[in-house]
Design an enzyme around this catalytic site. Sequence first.
Site, PDB file in Angstrom:
ATOM      1  N   SER A   1       0.725  -1.472  -0.164  1.00  0.00           N
ATOM      2  CA  SER A   1       0.064  -0.047   0.107  1.00  0.00           C
ATOM      3  C   SER A   1       1.094   1.323   0.143  1.00  0.00           C
ATOM      4  O   SER A   1       1.116   1.183  -0.708  1.00  0.00           O
ATOM      5  CB  SER A   1      -0.751   0.480   1.025  1.00  0.00           C
TER       6      SER A   1
ATOM      7  N   ASP B   1     -10.318  -3.102  -4.826  1.00  0.00           N
ATOM      8  CA  ASP B   1      -9.117  -2.432  -4.920  1.00  0.00           C
ATOM      9  C   ASP B   1      -9.491  -1.282  -5.109  1.00  0.00           C
ATOM     10  O   ASP B   1      -8.460  -1.209  -6.130  1.00  0.00           O
ATOM     11  CB  ASP B   1      -8.203  -3.047  -4.453  1.00  0.00           C
TER      12      ASP B   1
ATOM     13  N   HIS C   1      -8.202  -5.122  -0.509  1.00  0.00           N
ATOM     14  CA  HIS C   1      -6.625  -4.116  -0.031  1.00  0.00           C
ATOM     15  C   HIS C   1      -6.172  -4.565   0.908  1.00  0.00           C
ATOM     16  O   HIS C   1      -7.731  -5.024   2.051  1.00  0.00           O
ATOM     17  CB  HIS C   1      -6.727  -2.921  -0.471  1.00  0.00           C
TER      18      HIS C   1
END
Length: 403
Positions: A189, A343, A373
């Site tokens: 991320s 995501d 995610h």
Amino acid sequence: MGARLLCLCLLTALLGYYIYSPLPEELAQPWSVMLISAALRALAHLSEAADVLGLMHYMEVLRLFTVVELVPAMSDENITVTDTEFSSVPVRLFLPKRAPGGLRRAMLYFHGGGWCLGDAGMHSYDVMARRISNELNAVVVSVNYRLAPPHHFPVQFEDVYSVTKFFLQSKVLSQYGVDPARVCVAGDSAGGNLAAAVAQQLSEDPEVQTQLRAQVLLYPALQALDLALPSYRDNAHKPILPRSLMVRFWSEYFSSEPALREAMASNSHVPAQAGELWHFVNWSVWLPEDVTRGHRPGRPAWADEELARRHPGLLDPRASPLLAGEARLRRLPPAFVLTCEHDVLRDDGLMYVARLRAAGVPVTHHHAKDAFHGAFTFLAWPLELALGHRLLNTCLGWLQENL
């Protein structure tokens, strides 16, 4: 008695209504995901209330999730774990105990959390780093960079870059028995964003003699120019990372100014001078047709010049690695890129895969159709999913062959 039973039934119904959210059929372990998502959503609502009432900053409340996940640096029969500092930045260091049989691999890992949350000491990251260190017989440096707020871009980048340069010194690599030809950066991320930016910067740094062997980017955030990509629209309300939270993360990375957050929420934050960079993030060019089908391309509304002047980081490749030109990308090491179908950041990763391949960089792209995610880090109870272990195993397999 009847009134109490009625109240109990109503409360149960309300709780069920709050917990339940429709999820795609192909999503792995949907009921577990639903419960986890509901808990995080409740924390987000609590954060919003505390922020509106002026009790605590939104991100300070969300950090409670980080705090309850923290575990001490404890060694086990396979790995020596210590909390220390590299270049005055806190790191958690994982050193294998078994004989190396030669020089070891090494990984510099940057945790996720939208540049605002997360810690190398969280249980999920500790478990992940131990497995990587043990199964690859590798030194793992998990970096605790400073967070926003109060620290905004480029502080997070500078912290991880400083640690990476320090570790890549010949004397440091020698101290830990690391092969200088087998070092990689990795992150998930926001950490994937930092790993991509570090890899780009290292490729142009004349002070660094050791080159990276690989980069591992797990559902990375790679651009802040267009927050209305197809994945932002398709997955605006999907589990763990809804669009509203990702917008909040991006805005806090640059500033706590409400005007920027509001502009980013309406995708009207991009300065006019970004026009010359637009082709780098033009999803109608870089995304596959099966992703773009049903979406009409367009550009965000230009921001007023004053807002853009206050936030120059919006156009900085260190914050948005997708803004790097092809000449810069061409110098990068081989990449493993994980994207998840459900995501908001899916298309950031897909576009980077396309651009890296166009620049001639070897890329292994793993797209998880049943994932969301954050799935990679769901490795330990009570946030453990078989999906997380599967994704980690896939990544470990690639590292075994490419690092």
